[in-house]
Design a protein around this motif. Structure first.
Motif, PDB file in Angstrom:
ATOM      1  N   HIS A   1       4.450   5.763   9.034  1.00  0.00           N
ATOM      2  CA  HIS A   1       4.854   7.099   9.419  1.00  0.00           C
ATOM      3  C   HIS A   1       6.111   7.455   9.103  1.00  0.00           C
ATOM      4  O   HIS A   1       6.383   8.600   8.800  1.00  0.00           O
ATOM      5  CB  HIS A   1       4.871   7.075  11.094  1.00  0.00           C
ATOM      6  N   LEU A   2       7.111   6.487   9.114  1.00  0.00           N
ATOM      7  CA  LEU A   2       8.415   6.849   8.690  1.00  0.00           C
ATOM      8  C   LEU A   2       8.401   7.324   7.130  1.00  0.00           C
ATOM      9  O   LEU A   2       9.113   8.319   6.786  1.00  0.00           O
ATOM     10  CB  LEU A   2       9.380   5.675   8.983  1.00  0.00           C
ATOM     11  N   VAL A   3       7.865   6.662   6.280  1.00  0.00           N
ATOM     12  CA  VAL A   3       7.533   6.969   5.006  1.00  0.00           C
ATOM     13  C   VAL A   3       6.837   8.287   4.586  1.00  0.00           C
ATOM     14  O   VAL A   3       7.436   9.184   4.150  1.00  0.00           O
ATOM     15  CB  VAL A   3       6.826   5.958   4.178  1.00  0.00           C
ATOM     16  N   ARG A   4       5.909   8.575   5.484  1.00  0.00           N
ATOM     17  CA  ARG A   4       5.283   9.818   5.440  1.00  0.00           C
ATOM     18  C   ARG A   4       6.004  11.146   5.987  1.00  0.00           C
ATOM     19  O   ARG A   4       6.127  12.018   5.348  1.00  0.00           O
ATOM     20  CB  ARG A   4       4.106   9.891   6.155  1.00  0.00           C
TER      21      ARG A   4
ATOM     22  N   LYS B   1       0.921  -1.187   0.211  1.00  0.00           N
ATOM     23  CA  LYS B   1       0.075   0.011   0.051  1.00  0.00           C
ATOM     24  C   LYS B   1       0.898   1.238  -0.183  1.00  0.00           C
ATOM     25  O   LYS B   1       0.305   2.388  -0.048  1.00  0.00           O
ATOM     26  CB  LYS B   1      -0.850   0.083   1.262  1.00  0.00           C
ATOM     27  N   LEU B   2       2.191   1.302   0.126  1.00  0.00           N
ATOM     28  CA  LEU B   2       2.865   2.455   0.229  1.00  0.00           C
ATOM     29  C   LEU B   2       3.116   3.205  -1.014  1.00  0.00           C
ATOM     30  O   LEU B   2       3.082   4.358  -0.968  1.00  0.00           O
ATOM     31  CB  LEU B   2       4.254   1.802   0.764  1.00  0.00           C
TER      32      LEU B   2
ATOM     33  N   LEU C   1       4.520  -8.384  11.100  1.00  0.00           N
ATOM     34  CA  LEU C   1       4.278  -7.617  10.134  1.00  0.00           C
ATOM     35  C   LEU C   1       3.190  -6.711  10.405  1.00  0.00           C
ATOM     36  O   LEU C   1       3.264  -5.295  10.227  1.00  0.00           O
ATOM     37  CB  LEU C   1       3.439  -8.365   9.090  1.00  0.00           C
ATOM     38  N   GLU C   2       2.118  -7.001  11.103  1.00  0.00           N
ATOM     39  CA  GLU C   2       1.041  -6.147  11.495  1.00  0.00           C
ATOM     40  C   GLU C   2       1.822  -4.819  12.626  1.00  0.00           C
ATOM     41  O   GLU C   2       1.197  -3.770  12.671  1.00  0.00           O
ATOM     42  CB  GLU C   2      -0.003  -6.690  12.316  1.00  0.00           C
ATOM     43  N   SER C   3       2.543  -5.252  13.385  1.00  0.00           N
ATOM     44  CA  SER C   3       3.261  -4.529  14.507  1.00  0.00           C
ATOM     45  C   SER C   3       4.271  -3.446  13.814  1.00  0.00           C
ATOM     46  O   SER C   3       4.312  -2.352  14.184  1.00  0.00           O
ATOM     47  CB  SER C   3       4.155  -5.160  15.574  1.00  0.00           C
ATOM     48  N   VAL C   4       4.782  -3.968  12.659  1.00  0.00           N
ATOM     49  CA  VAL C   4       5.538  -3.094  11.803  1.00  0.00           C
ATOM     50  C   VAL C   4       4.951  -2.031  11.161  1.00  0.00           C
ATOM     51  O   VAL C   4       5.534  -0.980  10.668  1.00  0.00           O
ATOM     52  CB  VAL C   4       6.759  -3.855  11.198  1.00  0.00           C
ATOM     53  N   LYS C   5       3.575  -2.372  10.679  1.00  0.00           N
ATOM     54  CA  LYS C   5       2.976  -1.701   9.668  1.00  0.00           C
ATOM     55  C   LYS C   5       2.864  -0.146   9.936  1.00  0.00           C
ATOM     56  O   LYS C   5       3.333   0.843   8.996  1.00  0.00           O
ATOM     57  CB  LYS C   5       1.593  -2.176   9.501  1.00  0.00           C
TER      58      LYS C   5
END
Length: 753
Positions: free
Chosen positions: A303-306, A262-263, A294-298
């Motif tokens: 946020h880092l990408v944004r 989704k990124l 996976l869900e914990s890192v999502k």
């Protein structure tokens, strides 16, 4: 699905499953022709195959499913009635779709499979006409004496058999070769994979965890026994349980691409909102991570990408002025390293101004001016993760409120991970997440404190340092009320586990054992009483009340059946390391400037009362191997180490010392030196010490030695490490620069325990 594109492979697996269901539904529909539920299900299945085949550019498959979809639509809407002839036509279509799927699986193309005959039959059915079965392919090619059956002679209720379309040359020319090629035993993609309920995998993982606990108990109980057969059986059980554990863990692994899917949309929309042009590059999509993580890192990753798009990348105008392309680049990179998954978010933006970070920290009262003046750039950048910290000039819908980066750090540390940040002003920023592969079974160091047993996850452990009473008295200092140890010239703040737990130490001999740990980008030393062992431990959850203490992250059952609490390294660091500790750490620059440049040595005994010294910079690790782990390859001894086979060198033989192998212990002490993917294991009798201070060196020209050095009023021979490595592996330096060229890997070593 080897050799196939991942998307095509998944399409084939899903399509084969759908076709099997279609066969059943069509037969059932023949018995209940008015069932709108069955017709709707069949229509949706064909529609799915048609849509995906069009996306993947399989034109033949799209054509045949398109006309089949039209026929099913008329049946579903009541414009046509289901008859045995219609069922035959639909089944013929399903068979031809299977032929196409088989051709796609074989070479990635639709091959020579023809669909015109089936398309014609379906079209006739659309017009309400009963179509005749398609003739075999051999009659189309005018095979010898073809037999033509008039359509009128075919009974209406005779099932239509549609043969597979096969290249004609295969039938007459090589009939005898067909059985010879058949036993290739190559499974189709449909047969090579199955769908398993996630709850079943979780249950299986729990059972494997219990097996690992039982394995640990049996191995420990038989480790010192005299029953050789029982010991061998226990070792075999150990191997099988380990392989089973790894296999079950692999079933829970999923590519990180599931997380990244989704990124691209997030980056595209955010770039448009910020008026920026962004190119997203993804490297390492196939890197696998436990599905539970996976869900914990999502959310942290999103946020880092944004943050990278909004804060990191400059506007097109500023990039042009700086001589950069107007389109910024954001790179996501994932890879495995040292039993962890590393995920990097890199941008080629303006970077982070450490001076601005320092000023903001002082302005918000997070640090004093004196403190930030002594902080390194890496430590300043860590301030970004402080709650409420933000360098944004204005609050926007995207960021600027000082909320987010602290949550990112908290969430990553909650799963046993760490976050690092690197930045070069004008060139860009990299945020690096280090995440454990799984939280179910983790390698741990088992330690003792005040008579109780605890476990420390090895993901946080950097090294162990042991100080005897005399050295501890000299090496442990007090800085602003905080005990510190000068470890390789850097002040290491110490935290006594007894103080954290509020208990009394049972060790009164003056010796100090330090576990050097890393938390929140900083190192500290946890003082413990003893090291007991290393084990793969199964993490058991704690009750909420115990977890609130902030000292424990879980519990486990050890090999001897005892329950041990798993220490929460991050929680202990936050509780024990006050802001005054930061001031003590920052004095290390002065300590380093006054500290003389002295070479550090590892002193090892090699038998007969003889000792040798090795430069510590060439020591990768210190290990112990059971005697029966040594194997022979030709006339050389080798040992398996972390997936590699290392040649073994016994220093007693290399230096012609009287061998102590006749009475050698069950466990051999080994010094590991590695460079790249090559390594050597050097066997010594014992590790005597690691010293910082040594007298002046003298040169000698004896075999295997480069000289001698005075260490604590005793002359110790200096090992010619290059000669020793070449004796174990003559080709070691073929692709490696020689000693003294500055290319030796300086890897932190275990201090003598």
């Amino acid at each position: 699905m080897e050799g196939l594109d991942e998307i095509v492979g998944e399409f084939l697996v899903e399509s084969h499953e759908n076709l099997d269901q279609l066969d059943r539904d069509l037969v059932e529909l023949e018995r209940a022709p008015g069932s709108r539920e069955l017709l709707g299900s069949i229509f949706r299945t064909i529609h799915t195959i048609k849509g995906t085949s069009g996306f993947l550019a399989f034109s033949q498959l799209e054509a045949i499913t398109h006309v089949g979809e039209n026929l099913l639509a008329k049946l579903r809407d009541g414009h046509l009635t289901m008859t045995p002839g219609t069922t035959d036509v639909l089944l013929a279509m399903v068979d031809r779709v299977r032929d196409l799927l088989a051709a796609i699986e074989a070479d990635g193309t639709e091959g020579k499979v023809e669909v015109a005959d089936v398309v014609q039959r379906v079209s006739e059915a659309l017009e309400g006409r009963e179509s005749s079965p398609a003739q075999p392919a051999a009659s189309v090619e005018e095979a010898a004496d073809p037999v033509v059956v008039p359509t009128a002679e075919v009974p209406e209720d005779l099932p239509v058999v549609v043969p597979e379309v096969t290249p004609v040359a295969v039938l007459p020319d090589v009939p005898a070769e067909v059985p010879a090629e058949a036993p290739a035993e190559r499974r189709s993609v449909a047969d090579a994979s199955i769908r398993v309920d996630v709850d079943l995998l979780d249950s299986l993982m729990r059972q494997v965890g219990e097996l690992v606990l039982t394995r640990n108990q049996i191995v420990r109980q038989t480790g010192h026994g005299e029953d050789l057969e029982l010991t061998r059986s226990a070792q075999r059980l150990d191997q099988i349980a380990t392989e089973l554990q790894e296999g079950v863990m692999k079933t829970r692994m999923q590519p990180i691409d599931h997380l990244w899917a989704k990124l691209p949309r997030v980056v595209r929309d955010l770039g448009a909102a910020c008026g920026k042009q962004v190119e997203l590059v993804m490297v390492g999509r196939e890197t696998e991570l436990d599905r539970s993580l996976l869900e914990s890192v999502k959310d942290p990753l999103t946020h880092l990408v944004r943050n990278a798009v909004d804060h990191g990348l400059e506007s097109p105008e500023r990039r042009t002025a700086a001589g950069k392309p107007t389109e910024g680049r954001l790179t996501l990179r994932a890879y495995h390293q040292s039993g962890q998954v590393v995920v990097e978010v890199c941008d080629d933006g303006g970077g982070i101004d450490a001076a601005a970070v320092a000023a903001k920290a002082v302005d918000k009262g997070l640090r004093t001016a004196a403190q930030v003046a002594l902080m390194s750039q890496a430590e300043l950048l860590q301030l970004i993760f402080t709650p409420g910290f933000s360098t944004a000039a204005a609050v926007t819908n995207v960021s600027g409120r000082g909320v987010g980066m602290d949550v990112v750090k908290t969430n990553i540390e909650a799963i046993g991970g760490t976050i690092e940040i690197e930045s070069v002003l004008g060139r860009g920023t990299t945020c690096r997440l280090r995440i454990p592969l799984t939280l179910a079974i983790v390698p741990a160091l088992v330690v003792e404190c005040a008579g109780d047993t605890y476990a420390i996850g090895q993901v946080s452990l950097l090294e162990l340092v042991a100080l005897d009473a005399e050295r501890a008295a000299r090496a442990i200092e007090d800085v602003n009320g905080v005990p510190v140890h000068r470890l390789r010239g850097v002040l290491l703040p110490l935290v006594r586990l007894t103080d954290v737990l509020g208990v009394e130490s049972t060790r009164d001999d003056g010796h100090v054992l330090i576990a050097v740990l890393q938390s929140e980008g900083r190192r500290f030393g946890l003082v413990i009483d003893r090291v007991l062992s290393t084990e793969d431990v199964v993490v058991k959850p704690l009750s909420a009340r115990i977890k609130q203490l902030g000292a424990y992250s879980g519990a486990t059952i050890l090999g001897d059946g005892r329950v041990a609490l798993i220490l929460d390294v991050q929680g202990i660091a936050r509780r024990a390391l006050s802001s005054e500790t930061v001031e003590g750490e920052l004095d290390r620059h002065d300590a380093e400037s006054t500290r003389s440049e002295q070479e550090r040595w590892l002193v090892a005994g090699i038998g007969g009362g003889r000792r040798v010294a090795l430069p510590l910079e060439v020591v990768t690790r210190l290990e112990t191997f059971p005697r029966d782990a040594i194997e022979l390859v030709g006339h050389r001894e080798v040992v398996q180490y972390r997936g590699e086979v290392l040649p073994l060198l016994r220093l007693d033989h290399h230096l012609s010392v009287g061998s102590w192998r006749d009475s050698e212990p069950e466990n051999l002490v080994v010094v590991i030196y590695q460079s790249g993917d090559r390594g050597v294991a050097i066997v010594v009798e014992e590790i005597v010490d690691i010293v910082d201070e040594a007298g002046r060196q003298s040169d000698i020209s004896d075999r295997g030695l480069t000289g001698s050095v005075r260490i604590r009023d005793r002359v110790v021979e200096v090992l010619d490490v290059r000669d020793a490595v070449l004796a174990a592996d003559p080709g070691f330096y073929d692709d490696i620069a020689p000693v003294g060229a500055g290319s030796w890997d300086a890897v932190p070593a275990l201090e003598a325990m």
